[in-house]
Write a protein that holds these residues in place. Structure first.
Motif, short mmCIF file in Angstrom:
data_model
loop_
_atom_site.label_atom_id
_atom_site.label_comp_id
_atom_site.label_asym_id
_atom_site.label_seq_id
_atom_site.Cartn_x
_atom_site.Cartn_y
_atom_site.Cartn_z
N ARG A 9 1.29 -1.22 4.54
CA ARG A 9 1.93 -1.96 3.46
C ARG A 9 2.16 -3.39 3.94
O ARG A 9 2.85 -3.60 4.93
CB ARG A 9 3.25 -1.30 3.06
N ALA B 250 -4.90 -3.15 5.19
CA ALA B 250 -4.72 -2.49 3.89
C ALA B 250 -5.61 -1.26 3.78
O ALA B 250 -5.19 -0.21 3.27
CB ALA B 250 -5.02 -3.47 2.76
N GLY C 239 -2.68 -5.72 -2.79
CA GLY C 239 -1.38 -5.16 -3.12
C GLY C 239 -0.27 -5.61 -2.20
O GLY C 239 0.76 -4.93 -2.06
N ARG D 123 -2.05 -10.72 -2.71
CA ARG D 123 -1.25 -9.88 -3.62
C ARG D 123 -2.14 -9.11 -4.58
O ARG D 123 -1.96 -7.90 -4.79
CB ARG D 123 -0.28 -10.77 -4.41
N GLU D 124 -3.11 -9.80 -5.17
CA GLU D 124 -3.94 -9.18 -6.21
C GLU D 124 -4.98 -8.23 -5.62
O GLU D 124 -5.22 -7.15 -6.17
CB GLU D 124 -4.62 -10.27 -7.04
#
Length: 208
Positions: free
Chosen positions: A50, A45, A69, A65-66
């Motif tokens: 991505r 990341a 991203g 996820r948090e």
């Protein structure tokens, strides 16, 4: 340390396929975001990749996820995600006669042990045009770190050895392309040669 080696290996694989090792904008699927997978995901990341992740532990998925991203997909879909790189970092034997034809990634480079169900699956990946980073080469960072601690090597020296995983993989990729043989065969032959020379007797030689 293991994640650092896998990260170096992914960059080497991307460099071999794309001509440069930038990960910015590439889609990378990480199967398993435990300790190694999560640390790898952080490195990816930070490099602008991505991420797509899956894990049996939903809390880990939510963390990725948090914090990073990442997108997430069900466990039974992660192998077949439309990504540039697939990084298996969970169970072994995920690459077999059934799964390989359904892969959409052109690079498989991750930290799981024994990713190939059989040696013949290396040939299947090669025939499918998928570049495979042999698991015991790309995930050697942990072993190199332990060897370095045993020798009393400095952190900088250990980090340099781990970074060298990328160079070793590049040599394997280039020889594979030159000889038209799968990367796991090349890596196995190199390992047998080094063991025959006695290189495995010293952790100091792991970087060569």
């Amino acid at each position: 340390k293991t994640a650092n080696g896998i990260y170096a290996g992914i960059r080497a694989a991307v460099g071999h396929v794309h001509g440069n090792d930038s990960l910015a904008g590439l889609r990378i699927a990480v199967q398993g975001v435990g300790n190694v997978g999560m640390n790898l995901a952080r490195l990816l990341a930070a490099a602008g990749a991505r991420l797509v992740v899956a894990d049996i532990n939903e809390a880990r998925v939510m963390q990725a996820r948090e914090a990073l991203g990442a997108a997430s997909v069900p466990l039974d879909e992660i192998l077949y995600s439309e990504v540039d790189v697939l990084a298996p970092c969970a169970l072994g034997a995920v690459l077999d006669a059934e799964s390989i034809p359904k892969l959409r990634a052109k690079i498989v480079a991750g930290g799981a042990n024994n990713q190939l169900a059989t040696d013949e699956d290396g040939q299947r990946l090669f025939d499918a045009g998928v570049l495979y980073a042999p698991d015991y080469v790309i995930n050697a960072g942990g072993i190199i770190n332990v060897a370095g601690e045993h020798e009393g090597a400095t952190d900088a020296a250990v980090d340099a050895r781990i970074a060298g995983i990328g160079d070793r993989l590049t040599a394997i990729f280039e020889q594979s392309a030159k000889e038209g043989r799968p990367t796991n065969e090349i890596a196995d032959a190199m390992a047998r040669e080094r063991i025959g020379r006695g290189d495995a007797a010293s952790g100091d030689r792991l970087e060569h």
